[in-house]
Design a protein around this motif. Sequence first.
Motif, PDB file in Angstrom:
ATOM      1  N   UNK A   1      67.952  -0.737  13.961  1.00 26.82           N
ATOM      2  CA  UNK A   1      66.080  -1.666  13.731  1.00 26.82           C
ATOM      3  C   UNK A   1      65.539  -0.720  12.301  1.00 26.82           C
ATOM      4  N   UNK A   2      65.107  -1.721  11.618  1.00 25.71           N
ATOM      5  CA  UNK A   2      64.050  -0.961   9.704  1.00 25.71           C
ATOM      6  C   UNK A   2      62.781  -0.495  10.406  1.00 25.71           C
ATOM      7  N   UNK A   3      62.823   0.825   9.518  1.00 27.48           N
ATOM      8  CA  UNK A   3      62.115   1.545   9.733  1.00 27.48           C
ATOM      9  C   UNK A   3      60.172   0.206   9.501  1.00 27.48           C
ATOM     10  N   UNK A   4      60.586  -1.133   8.847  1.00 29.81           N
ATOM     11  CA  UNK A   4      59.520  -2.222   8.653  1.00 29.81           C
ATOM     12  C   UNK A   4      59.115  -1.953  10.070  1.00 29.81           C
ATOM     13  N   UNK A   5      59.734  -1.665  11.197  1.00 32.53           N
ATOM     14  CA  UNK A   5      59.098  -2.611  12.396  1.00 32.53           C
ATOM     15  C   UNK A   5      58.078  -1.382  13.261  1.00 32.53           C
ATOM     16  N   UNK A   6      56.865  -1.878  12.954  1.00 30.76           N
ATOM     17  CA  UNK A   6      56.618  -0.829  13.841  1.00 30.76           C
ATOM     18  C   UNK A   6      55.916  -0.869  15.034  1.00 30.76           C
ATOM     19  N   UNK A   7      56.276  -2.463  15.963  1.00 33.45           N
ATOM     20  CA  UNK A   7      56.276  -2.027  16.817  1.00 33.45           C
ATOM     21  C   UNK A   7      57.405  -3.062  17.799  1.00 33.45           C
ATOM     22  N   UNK A   8      57.479  -2.557  18.460  1.00 38.93           N
ATOM     23  CA  UNK A   8      58.354  -3.606  19.870  1.00 38.93           C
ATOM     24  C   UNK A   8      58.011  -4.094  21.358  1.00 38.93           C
TER      25      UNK A   8
ATOM     26  N   UNK B   1      58.008  -7.227  10.912  1.00 46.37           N
ATOM     27  CA  UNK B   1      57.508  -5.950  11.251  1.00 46.37           C
ATOM     28  C   UNK B   1      57.112  -5.179  12.378  1.00 46.37           C
ATOM     29  N   UNK B   2      57.155  -6.320  13.797  1.00 42.70           N
ATOM     30  CA  UNK B   2      57.864  -6.612  15.496  1.00 42.70           C
ATOM     31  C   UNK B   2      58.548  -7.053  15.797  1.00 42.70           C
ATOM     32  N   UNK B   3      58.638  -6.365  16.646  1.00 42.75           N
ATOM     33  CA  UNK B   3      59.686  -7.421  17.601  1.00 42.75           C
ATOM     34  C   UNK B   3      59.069  -7.541  19.197  1.00 42.75           C
TER      35      UNK B   3
END
Length: 416
Positions: A340-347, A322-324
């Motif tokens: 970067x998959x669609x699950x990631x909400x924040x980098x 969910x975050x990197x």
Amino acid sequence: MLAIAALAACQTALAAPVKKSDKINVDGINYAVNAKSNKARVIAGKNLYVGDIVIPEKITEDSITYYVEAIDAGAFRDCATLTSVTIPTTVTKIGSNAFYACSGLESITIPTSVTEIATGLFEGCTALKEVTLHNGIRSIGTGAFKKCTALEDITIPNGVKTLPANLFNSCSSLRHVNLPNTVERISSSTFENCSSLEEISLPNSVKYIGSEAFKKCVSLKSFSCTTSMSSIASSTFEGCSSLEEMKIATNIKSISHDAFKGCASLDSIYIPNGVSDIGSSAFEDCSNLRIVNIPSSLKSIPSSIFRNCSNLEHITIPNSIKSISGNSFRGCTSLRRIEIPNSVKEIGGDAFNGCSSLESVTMKSGIPPKIKKDSFSKAFIKDGMLYVPNESPYTSDPKSPWAQFRNVRKIRDRRP
């Protein structure tokens, strides 16, 4: 009459036994004696002990026999020219730091009457090459062999359950350690700075290894976790620059911060799917790391986890992330592409900064995740390819950091 009385008093005084806890010296060894119990303890004296010392089973003073039962804490401390000590079986206790900094002591045998190795017992005995520990020993104190720089091998007795903190810290010549299957815990910094230790075989009884346990063991080449362990503590293998092979058992659930930081020879590592927590900088400065997986049990990529892993060319981020976090891949100079998959909400900030070979980033989410202005390098923002499901969500808001990317293309137009 007065003369006779005085003579009688003098004779009585001479015949009087040594008082309780008096201090005496017999054959160059200092003792504290107890006339009531007829027991004696070896103690420190005004002058340091030198040469070869033989402690007798019993001593006699003023016609009273005392049995030597103990060596006091610090009794031989700082006796730099002490070369050997023979300890009788009447001794049942040796106090902490009894031989601290006896830099000339080369070998010693602990008698079967002693069942505990005290804290700091041989710390700083830099000439100590050989120690015989019998199987009746049940516990060993913190730092007992710390800085014994000449010690090359040792066998831990059966029955010992815990290797305490700093036990062999800075034993720079230690090559071989034999552990019995009774050992359950290896405490923090137990083998830290053991620069000659190339391998160690753990019995499956080991359930726990503490932080920095093998830190800076620069000759350690391979390691296998036991199936009884559930975690890898912080900085356990930090600075193990020769570590090439690491087997993480499937029962491991967490890897703490800095666990493998600076393991510059580590080429590949498999993280089991059961690992749900990895601490920051866990693999930072693993400059030779080529192959590593991120388990699907992980929800977030922690900060600096792969920072300066300059040989890492490719990595797959699972759809569970969910975050990197910040600095996660900073300095990964061989990384060319990332999806970067669609699950990631924040980098986070600097997540991919310093990735000088990065050519393309593919975003699978139609909704742009939050990023910082420095999540990617200025060079990539200017020249790199950003592939997205739709350009508009990424380019329409001029205040968004995404709008700064010069080359934004739909995924279907992605280069092969």
